[in-house]
Motif scaffolding. Structure first.
Motif, mmCIF file in Angstrom:
data_model
loop_
_atom_site.group_PDB
_atom_site.id
_atom_site.type_symbol
_atom_site.label_atom_id
_atom_site.label_comp_id
_atom_site.label_asym_id
_atom_site.label_seq_id
_atom_site.Cartn_x
_atom_site.Cartn_y
_atom_site.Cartn_z
ATOM 1 N N ARG A 1 32.066 13.118 41.357
ATOM 2 C CA ARG A 1 33.209 13.439 42.524
ATOM 3 C C ARG A 1 33.879 14.877 42.161
ATOM 4 N N ARG A 2 33.912 15.757 43.150
ATOM 5 C CA ARG A 2 35.071 16.848 42.818
ATOM 6 C C ARG A 2 36.045 16.792 43.690
ATOM 7 N N VAL A 3 37.033 17.376 43.064
ATOM 8 C CA VAL A 3 38.352 17.490 43.773
ATOM 9 C C VAL A 3 39.195 18.496 43.342
ATOM 10 N N ARG A 4 39.941 19.277 44.161
ATOM 11 C CA ARG A 4 40.846 20.308 43.871
ATOM 12 C C ARG A 4 42.121 19.810 44.073
ATOM 13 N N ALA A 5 43.114 19.986 43.180
ATOM 14 C CA ALA A 5 44.333 19.355 43.066
ATOM 15 C C ALA A 5 45.375 20.575 42.860
ATOM 16 N N ARG A 6 46.476 20.647 43.618
ATOM 17 C CA ARG A 6 47.522 21.533 43.287
ATOM 18 C C ARG A 6 48.214 21.203 42.022
ATOM 19 N N ALA A 7 48.294 20.025 41.446
ATOM 20 C CA ALA A 7 49.042 19.863 40.205
ATOM 21 C C ALA A 7 48.118 18.692 39.413
ATOM 22 N N LEU A 8 48.294 18.449 38.400
ATOM 23 C CA LEU A 8 47.575 17.520 37.729
ATOM 24 C C LEU A 8 48.619 16.847 36.570
ATOM 25 N N VAL A 9 48.750 15.532 36.568
ATOM 26 C CA VAL A 9 49.488 14.591 35.772
ATOM 27 C C VAL A 9 48.549 13.849 34.626
ATOM 28 N N ASN A 10 48.775 14.334 33.556
ATOM 29 C CA ASN A 10 48.300 13.655 32.425
ATOM 30 C C ASN A 10 48.966 12.429 31.808
ATOM 31 N N ALA A 11 48.375 11.045 32.342
ATOM 32 C CA ALA A 11 49.257 9.760 32.243
ATOM 33 C C ALA A 11 48.329 9.032 31.588
ATOM 34 N N THR A 12 47.586 9.546 30.503
ATOM 35 C CA THR A 12 46.474 8.871 30.025
ATOM 36 C C THR A 12 46.836 7.993 28.745
ATOM 37 N N ALA B 1 48.016 26.527 37.129
ATOM 38 C CA ALA B 1 48.516 25.464 38.053
ATOM 39 C C ALA B 1 49.111 24.367 37.162
ATOM 40 N N PRO B 2 50.241 23.717 37.904
ATOM 41 C CA PRO B 2 51.427 22.714 36.968
ATOM 42 C C PRO B 2 50.385 21.659 36.316
ATOM 43 N N LEU B 3 50.756 21.485 35.217
ATOM 44 C CA LEU B 3 50.448 20.251 34.421
ATOM 45 C C LEU B 3 51.378 19.461 33.879
ATOM 46 N N LEU B 4 51.621 18.266 34.442
ATOM 47 C CA LEU B 4 52.714 17.367 33.685
ATOM 48 C C LEU B 4 52.286 16.260 32.746
ATOM 49 N N ASN B 5 52.546 16.528 31.765
ATOM 50 C CA ASN B 5 52.218 15.766 30.567
ATOM 51 C C ASN B 5 53.361 14.527 30.304
ATOM 52 N N ILE B 6 52.730 13.200 30.150
ATOM 53 C CA ILE B 6 53.672 12.117 29.893
ATOM 54 C C ILE B 6 53.403 11.678 28.443
#
Length: 524
Positions: free
Chosen positions: A224-235, A372-377
């Motif tokens: 599946r391909r998806v376009r996102a305005r921001a990504l959250v790394n909650a891994t 593009a924004p990337l939020l790392n947790i």
């Protein structure tokens, strides 16, 4: 039997010659969250409630790693006061108060007994610590009982202890069904418009100036391909490998992976208090009433370098926990007494502490705007997950002009909308209206599902109408509910995360349940 998590990310796959995979394009979203542990689902819930379009992907099941391998506590962390982590303890205790109101069915007060060992910590130090603990969370005497000294030769909690322990201290914290806390956050996110994809790995993320192009791969091999305005790394434990292998983003932060293991033994005491035991190495070990017939003992703190997907308790950890409990209980605990174990890997911020037990349990949110924004947790714990999510969404919302402000502080989780947050009154009414339900089953349904238990039994007037009983008191109606509303796709999802009924299931019963689940999922 122990269930362990598989990460929310997957290394990029190598295409096989001649392999043709179907590709589906998903709608563009504001926020793509990678990782279905407690932090990821809490962020999804908050963001969806603020009006953002949200997609969350998790390679395995919700809460199938660290978030279901905890000591099952909502607490401030009494021992962190020794490390002067006053802000973290205060924040956690404030969250404890909120969570008790938000989910009174899966979170409830628990009194802890600390037997005094003068050579480890003097009584005055413990009294000061408990005084601070009582007040850092803003307690005014109306929420949980305060701490006090007790005579263990007269108190019920002193009976199982060795005769040398005659003085102790009692204080309050709370118990939580950890995996259910994560599932309920995911349910609320979904009901507020978020899309939650389990068994779906993030295999590639390409950063653009104002969006991310992401490839997801399901268990069936479909892309599946998806376009996102921001990504959250909650891994969680994979936060660094996600940046290195999937997003290919440079970073300067490191995690220190710490394995925590627990053992479960037949019940060691008959009362409802838990114990916190000081150890010669200055660590503490809990002994907690567990699933009515058992005692949970944990945890260890061991540096871990192997694959976070498959942590296992080792013999030295089992011995450590048995000896830790045996220092206090009259009844010695042997490795042969252990009926179940589980281990999880905690991703802690590497603060250069010498001892694993002294590493901070606080978290860091790092917003990367180089494109593009990337939020790392990085880091975090069950107790502060709601606050972490609120801070994460406060950081991200201005980027999208989110129509709504923070809202989760007083909003109940699914099933938690009990009048006055009074579980006992709800349980009594639920049982009186259904005298055909066995008492133990009625209590378990109320504890697991709160007001949502009505959805399982609403059309039934006798026990047989709940359908086939697979073992313990698990009936088809409950299994169907878990499949339809809680993303359960295997017997292990049900037996080891959404419940702990696996402790009471035989292998044959587990296989019969798996056949039913596979057929039911296949027919869906």
């Amino acid at each position: 039997m122990t269930e362990h998590e598989v990460s929310g990310v997957d290394p990029p796959a190598v295409d096989q010659p001649g392999a043709v995979e179907p590709v589906v394009d998903l709608p563009e979203v504001d926020l793509l969250i990678v990782g279905g542990g407690i932090n990821g689902v809490a962020i999804a819930r908050d963001a969806a409630g603020r009006g953002l379009s949200v997609l969350l992907c998790e390679r395995d099941d919700i809460a199938s790693h660290t978030s279901s391998a905890s000591t099952k506590l909502i607490h401030g962390g009494l021992r962190y006061l020794e490390q002067f982590e006053f802000a973290l303890v205060g924040k956690a205790l404030a969250e404890r108060k909120r969570l008790l109101r938000m989910a009174p069915h899966i979170i409830w007060p628990l009194r802890f007994v600390l037997p005094h060992q003068p050579h480890l910590r003097p009584a005055w130090m413990i009294r000061i610590g408990l005084f601070l603990y009582d007040r850092l969370g803003g307690r005014r005497g109306r929420d949980l009982p305060g701490s006090r000294s007790v005579n263990l030769r007269k108190h019920i909690a002193g009976r199982p202890l060795r005769d040398e322990f005659f003085r102790g201290f009692v204080y309050s914290d709370a118990w939580v069904q950890d995996a259910r806390l994560a599932v309920l956050n995911a349910m609320d996110a979904s009901e507020r418009g978020a899309r939650v994809l389990t068994r779906t790995a993030c295999v590639h993320a390409q950063r653009g100036a104002d969006h991310w192009d992401v490839q997801l791969r399901g268990a069936d091999g479909a892309t599946r391909r998806v376009r996102a305005r921001a990504l959250v790394n909650a891994t969680g434990p994979w936060a660094v490998s996600f940046l290195d292998q999937v997003a290919h983003v440079a970073h300067s932060h490191n995690l220190r992976l710490i394995k925590g293991s627990h053992i479960v033994v037949p019940r060691l005491f008959d009362h409802d208090h838990a114990y916190i035991f000081q150890q010669p190495d200055r660590r503490i070990v809990f002994a907690i009433p567990y699933e009515h017939d058992y005692t949970l003992i944990g945890t260890t703190d061991v540096d871990y370098q192997a694959d976070p997907s498959a942590p296992r308790i080792d013999d030295s950890e089992t011995t450590y926990l048995c000896e830790a409990a045996s220092r206090y209980f009259k009844q010695p605990i042997q490795p042969s007494d252990v009926v179940w174990t589980y281990s999880g890997v905690r991703p802690l911020l590497d603060d250069d502490s010498d001892k694993a037990s002294e590493i901070t349990r606080d978290y860091l949110l790092l917003l990367d705007r180089e494109g593009a924004p990337l939020l790392n947790i990085f880091g975090g714990k069950l107790t502060t997950s709601r606050k972490l999510a609120e801070e994460a969404c406060d950081t991200l919302s201005p980027l999208f002009g989110a129509p709504r402000a923070a809202w989760t502080g007083d909003a109940p989780l699914p099933g938690g909308d009990l009048p006055g947050a009074d579980f006992e009154s709800f349980h009594e009414d639920f049982s009186l209206r259904r005298p055909w339900l066995p008492d133990a089953l009625a209590l378990r349904l109320c504890r697991n599902y709160g007001s949502r238990a009505l959805r399982i039994v609403e059309s039934c007037v006798r026990l047989e109408e709940l359908g086939e009983c697979f073992g313990a008191d698990l009936h088809a109606a409950e299994v169907d509910y878990l499949i339809d509303f809680e993303w359960a796709r295997t017997a292990d999802d049900i037996l080891w995360r959404r419940s702990k009924l696996g402790l009471r299931f035989s292998p044959a019963q587990g296989e019969a349940l798996q056949r039913y689940v596979a057929q039911r999922v296949g027919d869906a």
